[in-house]
Design an enzyme around this catalytic site. Sequence first.
Site, PDB file in Angstrom:
ATOM      1  N   ASP A  47       0.873  -1.170   0.000  1.00  0.00           N
ATOM      2  CA  ASP A  47       0.000   0.000   0.000  1.00  0.00           C
ATOM      3  C   ASP A  47       0.912   1.223   0.000  1.00  0.00           C
ATOM      4  O   ASP A  47       2.129   1.120   0.199  1.00  0.00           O
ATOM      5  CB  ASP A  47      -0.950  -0.008   1.192  1.00  0.00           C
ATOM      6  CG  ASP A  47      -2.190   0.847   0.917  1.00  0.00           C
ATOM      7  OD1 ASP A  47      -2.101   1.764   0.074  1.00  0.00           O
ATOM      8  OD2 ASP A  47      -3.238   0.623   1.551  1.00  0.00           O
TER       9      ASP A  47
HETATM   10  C1  NOJ Z   1      -4.059   3.919   0.110  1.00  0.00           C
HETATM   11  C2  NOJ Z   1      -5.217   2.983   0.144  1.00  0.00           C
HETATM   12  O1  NOJ Z   1      -5.211   2.232   1.348  1.00  0.00           O
HETATM   13  C3  NOJ Z   1      -5.270   2.028  -1.037  1.00  0.00           C
HETATM   14  O2  NOJ Z   1      -6.471   1.329  -1.001  1.00  0.00           O
HETATM   15  C4  NOJ Z   1      -5.105   2.774  -2.333  1.00  0.00           C
HETATM   16  O3  NOJ Z   1      -5.168   1.876  -3.407  1.00  0.00           O
HETATM   17  C5  NOJ Z   1      -3.802   3.543  -2.327  1.00  0.00           C
HETATM   18  N1  NOJ Z   1      -3.782   4.457  -1.207  1.00  0.00           N
HETATM   19  C6  NOJ Z   1      -3.590   4.320  -3.617  1.00  0.00           C
HETATM   20  O4  NOJ Z   1      -4.509   5.326  -3.733  1.00  0.00           O
END
Ligand code: NOJ
Length: 764
Positions: free
Chosen positions: A290
Amino acid sequence: MQRALLAAFGVAVMTTATAGGKPVSAVTPPSNEMVRSRAEALIAEMTPQEKAGQLSQYFYFAVFPSQAQLVNGHLEKGEVGSLLFVSDPAETNRLQKIAVEKTRLKIPLLFGFDVIHGLHTILPVPIGMAASWDPQLVENAQSLAASEARAVGIHWAFAPHVAIARDPRWGRIVEGAGEDPYLGAAMAAAQVRGFQGAFIGSPRHIIAGPKHFAGYGAALGGRDYDEVNLSDNELWNVYLQPFKAAVDAGAGNIMAAYMGLNGVPASGNSWLLTKVLRDTWGFKGFVVSDSAAVRSLAVQGLASDPDDAAVRALKAGVDMEMALIGKPAAFESLPTALEQGRISRQELDSAVRRVIEAKIRLGLFENPYVDEAKAMTVLHDPSHLNAARVAAERSAVLLRNENAVLPLDAHRIKSIAVIGPLADSPRDTLGPWVFKQNNLNATTILAGIRAKVGTKIRIDYSEGVRLPARLHPSPFGMMDGPQPPKAALDETLEIRRATELARGADVALLVLGEGQEMIGEMASRSSLDLPGRQQELLDAVVAAGKPVILLLMNGRPLDLKETKADAIMEIWYPGSEGGNAIANLVFGDAAPGGKLPFTWIRNAAQAPLIYSHLTSHDPGNADKRYWNESSEPRYPFGYGLSYTKFSYANLHIERTSYAPGEPVNVTVDVQNAGPRAGDEVAQLYLHQRSGTSARPVRELKGFQRVTLQPGETRNLRFTLRPEDLRYWTSVLGSWVQDAAKFDVWVGGSSQADLASSFEVKRPH
Ligand code: NOJ
């Protein structure tokens, strides 16, 4: 020439087929060996810096110009593998050109994006689509989203989010399929099929990245990002199930979660990312962290510093790092780690191979660019809006309908008061995970109702109240840029005005709920009340004495107190065509047939409360676990009404006794016993009476959504597969199928009461 070129690169070209009149260049996937050897040949030429670059993914968009500067430097050196958040085809082409024409090895970029519920055409939020209990609809919806994404140069969706959510305080409940592993697994697999098509590299499709591996929904207190502690029993039987289904459906990517799972942050958790995902399930794709989650391993107290974090993440099984905005990827230090012997060349190369293989499979080496003019045609394909409207119609869940107040009869009604802060808010109608990069146009409920009735019915509108501001502004707010200031609203006066409008109309239609920034990432709540003065507005309008239809725009159960609204319909955040869909439902041109994908608890203090709990030693007291209120939910899991009525009969199990591993066939008659055509979701629940472990009081093990004409009866058949009868037991530390007696119920919710039973016996 082109065909020869493609064939030379290992993409088998077949004859051209047609689908719906459109020519389809049918390709089959290249063989695994071909992909592997091409990747290996490239890796052999790469420097450690280029390898680390392939494993680095950077954010790239206008609201962070300094970030663009940071990335540009890396890009030209061939030290970026992937970018996220670019959705303009001219921009994906421009950036791709740098990678393909200016870098030493000309390796194309992989563009990723949060294609959560549509790119340009916005579909209902995922919890809403799950409420359709219609995997084919969900597959088609994500296939549509994929076609738009692929047309603009996006190759990969950070979706589906397949986290089980049993605590509705958690804001990200809106992104998933709710509380149940069986429904969750069905929705996970359907979305993977939708995004990816028949194989990775299918025309007009993209890679799916099920997330966030794993257990994220069980965050303590429902607080986003907080730690998760899950027993093996819950992990294997519940939380891992949708991921397993997504992997089995062929997902090309998995995103590791942020939080600590049983003490180990997910991006440094080798048990999760290697032992379970690769060794046990045979996952062949690549794992992304993430955003910032690799560096975070040092913040979270697992790694000693960012360099250590990079080593630990790679060794645990992260192949690509989604970097922290404003900083170079921690993976930049991997060449040094290689030099120091902290990682092996094989470890580095395995990760690089997985990323390069994805690019080969997608055909990016042959076709790195998109046709910008064609992209616009795809985004504006009118059939997409139609599909979004149908998806919104099929997602709605009718929770109450006293005296059949719905559907409204357009011939008898002369005036409607449309009231509420969400009645005419395009931005909220779309829901979270929609930005300027997508498309912020939406038909609001007010606009949809107006378009439907024209001048035949008088429509009065009042905003009623304003939604309150969040205590901490949403981190996503800045993505839409500065908003024009709104004129002040005297809520006391407006509530009075709204009440007068309701009194003067034949029916009041209230649109209440949570603003889109009140749910989603970093949007957990400690209360399920209607935010702001909405409850006061609701009570005042109900007291005006006219029929009240309450439309709820939200993604979690809300505490509506004991409201006397005549009808309540959950419309979720219905997307681009929300207003038209809801107008069709309200006037009966579409019929609600969705069912709740979660238990609708009475208030936040009941969380978590699930239907599939274990039987206690005193089941007779199940509704009396609190001395101050009922411990039963407001609405059960699987619940939802229709404009007609359904009855169930003739539940029949083929045999009374089965050997372990034998499939169990169940049939039942469902009848539309009412006056209108309608949809019912027939649900099969199972209970094992005794075993190695105690099993939940009932568990969903089958469902079918059917459309029945008035009076029509349909005989439905369900098959319980061996995997539906087995479970993971902590006693043995493995899966088991017991010889035991089983109860089966089939009906329209988790409270189905038509029952039968069978036995599994070991042959002597
Ligand atoms: C953080 C989020 O937890 C995730 O779901 C997302 O895909 C990424 N940021 C990118 O935006």
